[in-house]
Design a protein around this motif. Sequence first.
Motif, mmCIF file in Angstrom:
data_model
loop_
_atom_site.group_PDB
_atom_site.id
_atom_site.type_symbol
_atom_site.label_atom_id
_atom_site.label_comp_id
_atom_site.label_asym_id
_atom_site.label_seq_id
_atom_site.Cartn_x
_atom_site.Cartn_y
_atom_site.Cartn_z
ATOM 1 N N ARG A 14 0.846 -1.210 0.000
ATOM 2 C CA ARG A 14 0.000 0.000 0.000
ATOM 3 C C ARG A 14 0.876 1.254 0.000
ATOM 4 O O ARG A 14 0.645 2.201 -0.740
ATOM 5 C CB ARG A 14 -0.936 -0.007 1.204
ATOM 6 C CG ARG A 14 -1.968 1.108 1.192
ATOM 7 C CD ARG A 14 -2.955 1.033 2.362
ATOM 8 N NE ARG A 14 -3.606 -0.275 2.479
ATOM 9 C CZ ARG A 14 -3.281 -1.229 3.368
ATOM 10 N NH1 ARG A 14 -2.330 -1.026 4.247
ATOM 11 N NH2 ARG A 14 -3.926 -2.375 3.398
ATOM 12 N N ARG A 17 2.517 1.741 -3.413
ATOM 13 C CA ARG A 17 1.535 2.202 -4.404
ATOM 14 C C ARG A 17 1.230 3.673 -4.187
ATOM 15 O O ARG A 17 1.209 4.469 -5.133
ATOM 16 C CB ARG A 17 0.252 1.363 -4.305
ATOM 17 C CG ARG A 17 -0.835 1.820 -5.266
ATOM 18 C CD ARG A 17 -2.046 0.926 -5.196
ATOM 19 N NE ARG A 17 -2.687 0.875 -3.895
ATOM 20 C CZ ARG A 17 -3.502 1.817 -3.416
ATOM 21 N NH1 ARG A 17 -3.760 2.904 -4.114
ATOM 22 N NH2 ARG A 17 -4.069 1.672 -2.225
ATOM 23 N N LYS A 18 1.042 4.051 -2.939
ATOM 24 C CA LYS A 18 0.742 5.457 -2.643
ATOM 25 C C LYS A 18 1.947 6.351 -2.908
ATOM 26 O O LYS A 18 1.786 7.508 -3.279
ATOM 27 C CB LYS A 18 0.243 5.596 -1.204
ATOM 28 C CG LYS A 18 -1.146 5.008 -1.051
ATOM 29 C CD LYS A 18 -1.696 5.195 0.336
ATOM 30 C CE LYS A 18 -3.121 4.633 0.380
ATOM 31 N NZ LYS A 18 -3.773 4.870 1.661
ATOM 32 N N GLY A 21 1.604 7.460 -6.082
ATOM 33 C CA GLY A 21 0.384 8.240 -6.284
ATOM 34 C C GLY A 21 -0.564 7.549 -7.245
ATOM 35 O O GLY A 21 -1.230 8.198 -8.043
ATOM 36 N N SER A 23 -3.580 4.515 -8.303
ATOM 37 C CA SER A 23 -4.716 3.701 -7.887
ATOM 38 C C SER A 23 -4.271 2.236 -7.916
ATOM 39 O O SER A 23 -3.230 1.898 -8.481
ATOM 40 C CB SER A 23 -5.884 3.901 -8.850
ATOM 41 O OG SER A 23 -5.538 3.402 -10.133
#
Length: 119
Positions: A14, A17-18, A21, A23
């Motif tokens: 997570r 992925r963040k 930036g 989805s």
Amino acid sequence: MEINHKRILSDNLRILRKQLGMSQESFSSIFHVNRDNVASYERGSEPKLSFLLDVSNYFNIKLDDLVTCDLSTQIDLLTKKEDRENKQLTTEKTTLEMIRELSAEIALLKKEVEELKKR
């Protein structure tokens, strides 16, 4: 105290992925899995080894660190593979430009030497 590798891995996926930036859908396309896979990995399902290897290579992270370390404390140390490759391309381009400039200077010097020899 026992380390919860599944939780660490799901949190790290997570975080990564963040960091991009992105989805889950966009992230999944990089690693050739579907969005549902990414969602389930972030909930704690165990991904395939090939996926983990792809993620670790992409982010230049040891596979062991991906499943044992809290990457949120090291997020500023993470670099995307694309960024490293772009930096390498920039360096190669700069080097190539320097070689071209030096070659042009050498050609001019050779020309001047030939003209001096004719005098």
